[in-house]
Motif scaffolding. Structure first.
Motif, mmCIF file in Angstrom:
data_model
loop_
_atom_site.group_PDB
_atom_site.id
_atom_site.type_symbol
_atom_site.label_atom_id
_atom_site.label_comp_id
_atom_site.label_asym_id
_atom_site.label_seq_id
_atom_site.Cartn_x
_atom_site.Cartn_y
_atom_site.Cartn_z
ATOM 1 N N PRO A 107 -42.944 -40.883 -101.589
ATOM 2 C CA PRO A 107 -44.080 -41.059 -100.715
ATOM 3 C C PRO A 107 -45.446 -41.448 -101.590
ATOM 4 O O PRO A 107 -46.015 -40.589 -102.407
ATOM 5 N N VAL A 108 -45.891 -42.392 -101.370
ATOM 6 C CA VAL A 108 -47.114 -43.063 -101.926
ATOM 7 C C VAL A 108 -48.321 -43.299 -101.227
ATOM 8 O O VAL A 108 -48.136 -43.104 -100.053
ATOM 9 N N ALA A 109 -49.465 -43.175 -101.758
ATOM 10 C CA ALA A 109 -50.660 -43.208 -101.195
ATOM 11 C C ALA A 109 -51.169 -44.704 -101.479
ATOM 12 O O ALA A 109 -52.334 -44.955 -100.604
ATOM 13 N N SER A 110 -50.916 -45.480 -102.269
ATOM 14 C CA SER A 110 -51.354 -46.676 -102.303
ATOM 15 C C SER A 110 -49.989 -47.748 -102.978
ATOM 16 O O SER A 110 -49.089 -47.346 -103.102
ATOM 17 N N ASP A 111 -50.486 -48.898 -102.870
ATOM 18 C CA ASP A 111 -49.644 -49.885 -103.621
ATOM 19 C C ASP A 111 -49.800 -49.985 -105.235
ATOM 20 O O ASP A 111 -49.410 -50.994 -105.488
ATOM 21 N N PHE A 112 -50.259 -48.944 -105.605
ATOM 22 C CA PHE A 112 -50.552 -48.962 -107.091
ATOM 23 C C PHE A 112 -49.228 -49.664 -107.842
ATOM 24 O O PHE A 112 -49.287 -50.231 -108.759
ATOM 25 N N SER A 113 -48.268 -49.037 -107.470
ATOM 26 C CA SER A 113 -46.971 -49.249 -108.154
ATOM 27 C C SER A 113 -46.334 -50.477 -107.831
ATOM 28 O O SER A 113 -45.162 -50.809 -108.618
ATOM 29 N N PHE A 114 -46.830 -51.358 -107.008
ATOM 30 C CA PHE A 114 -46.246 -52.443 -106.504
ATOM 31 C C PHE A 114 -47.010 -53.800 -106.892
ATOM 32 O O PHE A 114 -46.802 -54.697 -106.422
ATOM 33 N N ARG A 115 -48.161 -53.527 -107.553
ATOM 34 C CA ARG A 115 -49.101 -54.577 -107.888
ATOM 35 C C ARG A 115 -48.864 -55.140 -109.367
ATOM 36 O O ARG A 115 -48.844 -54.251 -110.400
ATOM 37 N N LYS A 116 -48.865 -56.584 -109.501
ATOM 38 C CA LYS A 116 -48.686 -57.010 -110.773
ATOM 39 C C LYS A 116 -49.936 -56.390 -111.660
ATOM 40 O O LYS A 116 -49.808 -56.364 -113.049
ATOM 41 N N GLU A 176 -31.885 -54.987 -132.155
ATOM 42 C CA GLU A 176 -32.023 -56.052 -133.188
ATOM 43 C C GLU A 176 -32.104 -57.084 -132.363
ATOM 44 O O GLU A 176 -33.033 -57.887 -132.831
ATOM 45 N N SER A 177 -31.792 -57.261 -131.179
ATOM 46 C CA SER A 177 -32.104 -58.276 -130.356
ATOM 47 C C SER A 177 -32.051 -57.910 -128.671
ATOM 48 O O SER A 177 -31.417 -57.037 -128.421
ATOM 49 N N VAL A 178 -32.650 -58.699 -127.809
ATOM 50 C CA VAL A 178 -32.766 -58.328 -126.316
ATOM 51 C C VAL A 178 -32.779 -59.461 -125.561
ATOM 52 O O VAL A 178 -33.622 -60.379 -125.802
ATOM 53 N N GLU A 179 -32.083 -59.372 -124.357
ATOM 54 C CA GLU A 179 -32.141 -60.359 -123.396
ATOM 55 C C GLU A 179 -32.715 -59.512 -121.910
ATOM 56 O O GLU A 179 -32.215 -58.453 -121.965
ATOM 57 N N TYR A 180 -33.480 -60.279 -121.374
ATOM 58 C CA TYR A 180 -34.166 -59.369 -120.204
ATOM 59 C C TYR A 180 -34.361 -60.481 -118.896
ATOM 60 O O TYR A 180 -34.412 -61.567 -118.902
ATOM 61 N N TYR A 181 -33.429 -59.796 -117.674
ATOM 62 C CA TYR A 181 -33.595 -60.452 -116.440
ATOM 63 C C TYR A 181 -34.117 -59.616 -115.383
ATOM 64 O O TYR A 181 -33.760 -58.584 -115.267
ATOM 65 N N ASP A 182 -34.720 -60.268 -114.508
ATOM 66 C CA ASP A 182 -35.200 -59.772 -113.262
ATOM 67 C C ASP A 182 -35.414 -60.437 -112.160
ATOM 68 O O ASP A 182 -35.492 -61.615 -112.300
ATOM 69 N N ASP A 183 -36.105 -60.011 -111.226
ATOM 70 C CA ASP A 183 -35.963 -60.622 -109.858
ATOM 71 C C ASP A 183 -37.644 -60.699 -109.505
ATOM 72 O O ASP A 183 -38.003 -60.831 -108.251
ATOM 73 N N ALA A 184 -38.428 -60.770 -110.680
ATOM 74 C CA ALA A 184 -40.035 -60.613 -110.195
ATOM 75 C C ALA A 184 -40.381 -61.711 -109.342
ATOM 76 O O ALA A 184 -41.313 -61.557 -108.577
ATOM 77 N N MET A 185 -40.079 -63.136 -109.515
ATOM 78 C CA MET A 185 -40.317 -64.303 -108.961
ATOM 79 C C MET A 185 -41.809 -64.310 -108.855
ATOM 80 O O MET A 185 -42.302 -64.679 -107.783
ATOM 81 N N GLY A 186 -42.638 -64.148 -109.891
ATOM 82 C CA GLY A 186 -44.060 -64.052 -109.788
ATOM 83 C C GLY A 186 -44.646 -62.934 -109.291
ATOM 84 O O GLY A 186 -46.039 -62.920 -109.465
ATOM 85 N N GLY A 187 -44.008 -61.973 -108.956
ATOM 86 C CA GLY A 187 -44.668 -60.749 -108.706
ATOM 87 C C GLY A 187 -44.288 -59.491 -109.520
ATOM 88 O O GLY A 187 -44.235 -59.775 -110.942
ATOM 89 N N VAL A 188 -43.879 -58.434 -109.183
ATOM 90 C CA VAL A 188 -43.294 -57.345 -109.838
ATOM 91 C C VAL A 188 -41.671 -57.163 -109.693
ATOM 92 O O VAL A 188 -41.417 -57.455 -108.247
ATOM 93 N N GLU A 189 -40.946 -56.806 -110.523
ATOM 94 C CA GLU A 189 -39.720 -56.740 -110.421
ATOM 95 C C GLU A 189 -38.984 -55.579 -109.790
ATOM 96 O O GLU A 189 -39.745 -54.345 -109.681
#
Length: 266
Positions: free
Chosen positions: A46-55, A81-94
């Motif tokens: 239950p959130v009071a704002s969109d804080f957690s969803f803004r880039k 030693e190394s890392v690869e990263y994939y997400d669905d942010a598409m310009g926003g947040v993942e």
């Protein structure tokens, strides 16, 4: 400066986390070969704002769930030693992300985080002697399986000597007392600033190397039900119980069958 900084990474004070750290350090699991971490649920806080969803505020599932998950993993297994990263942010947040990590010790593994799907919510660590699986709750069930004979299984819950039930408040008191004792005794706290920033640095490295979701091979594709969550088209190949679900007749515009970019499962 004389300031004493202790980072609030509460999961390190869980009795189960302490047991796992000791089990790995003493060689109970043997050499670590691979690990698989899947943490996620349909977001209903239950959130009071969109804080957690803004880039602009660093929102996204990696910044939200990542610090605790990655810290405990690095604490248990050591540096990467190394890392690869994939997400669905598409310009926003993942809302969904996948991290593929190679440890300095040679082991490899995957960390998957989600805000749109109910995942397994366990850590699996496979050594050449024993495989360990533990869920992500405060009082988790821990299972140890002999790597060379899957019929040999030990499972149970961790307790400190004399403890009968887990008291969440006691865990927070232990964390605070560790910081206070470090000030009084002029010693290093259990979790220093340098320790705490390791997971933050890994998150920043992931964001700097962001890639779109990994496409699946034809043999790995499956029938999917499409759900739209806050503008994100999320493929739901399995229900919360792990059973496959039938594909809906409707699919989001711009998505072709089989090209969902769904996240691989173990």
């Amino acid at each position: 400066t004389q300031a004493v900084v202790s980072v609030g990474l509460i999961r390190r004070f869980y009795s189960s986390a302490q047991f796992i750290k000791n089990a790995i350090d003493t060689g109970l699991l043997g050499d670590i070969l691979r690990f698989d971490v899947r943490l996620g649920s349909i977001y209903n806080w239950p959130v009071a704002s969109d804080f957690s969803f803004r880039k602009e505020t660093g929102g996204g599932v990696l910044a939200d769930a990542g610090p605790h998950a990655l810290d405990i993993l690095l604490w248990w297994l050591g540096d990467y030693e190394s890392v690869e990263y994939y997400d669905d942010a598409m310009g926003g947040v993942e809302a969904n992300c996948e991290i593929r990590v190679r440890l300095k010790t040679g082991g490899t593994g995957i960390v998957e985080l989600s805000r749109t799907r109910n995942l397994r919510n366990t850590f699996i660590i496979e050594g050449d002697r024993t495989t360990l699986e533990v869920d992500s709750s405060i009082d988790p069930l821990l299972k140890l399986t002999a790597t060379n004979d899957r019929r040999i299984v030990f499972s149970g819950r961790c307790r400190w000597d004399g403890e009968t039930v887990i008291d969440p408040d006691a865990i927070f008191r232990t964390q605070i007392n560790d910081w206070v004792d470090a000030i009084v005794d002029r010693r290093r706290p259990s979790i220093t600033g340098d320790e705490g920033k390791r997971s933050v640095e890994l998150i920043e490295r992931c964001h700097a190397r962001r890639q779109p979701p990994r496409p699946q091979t034809r043999s790995a594709r499956c029938r999917c039900r499409w759900d739209r969550v806050d503008g994100f088209a999320a493929a739901r190949p399995r229900s919360a119980t792990g059973r496959r679900v039938r594909r809906s007749a409707a699919r989001p515009a711009g998505f072709r069958r089989g090209r969902s970019g769904r996240w691989p499962r173990p």
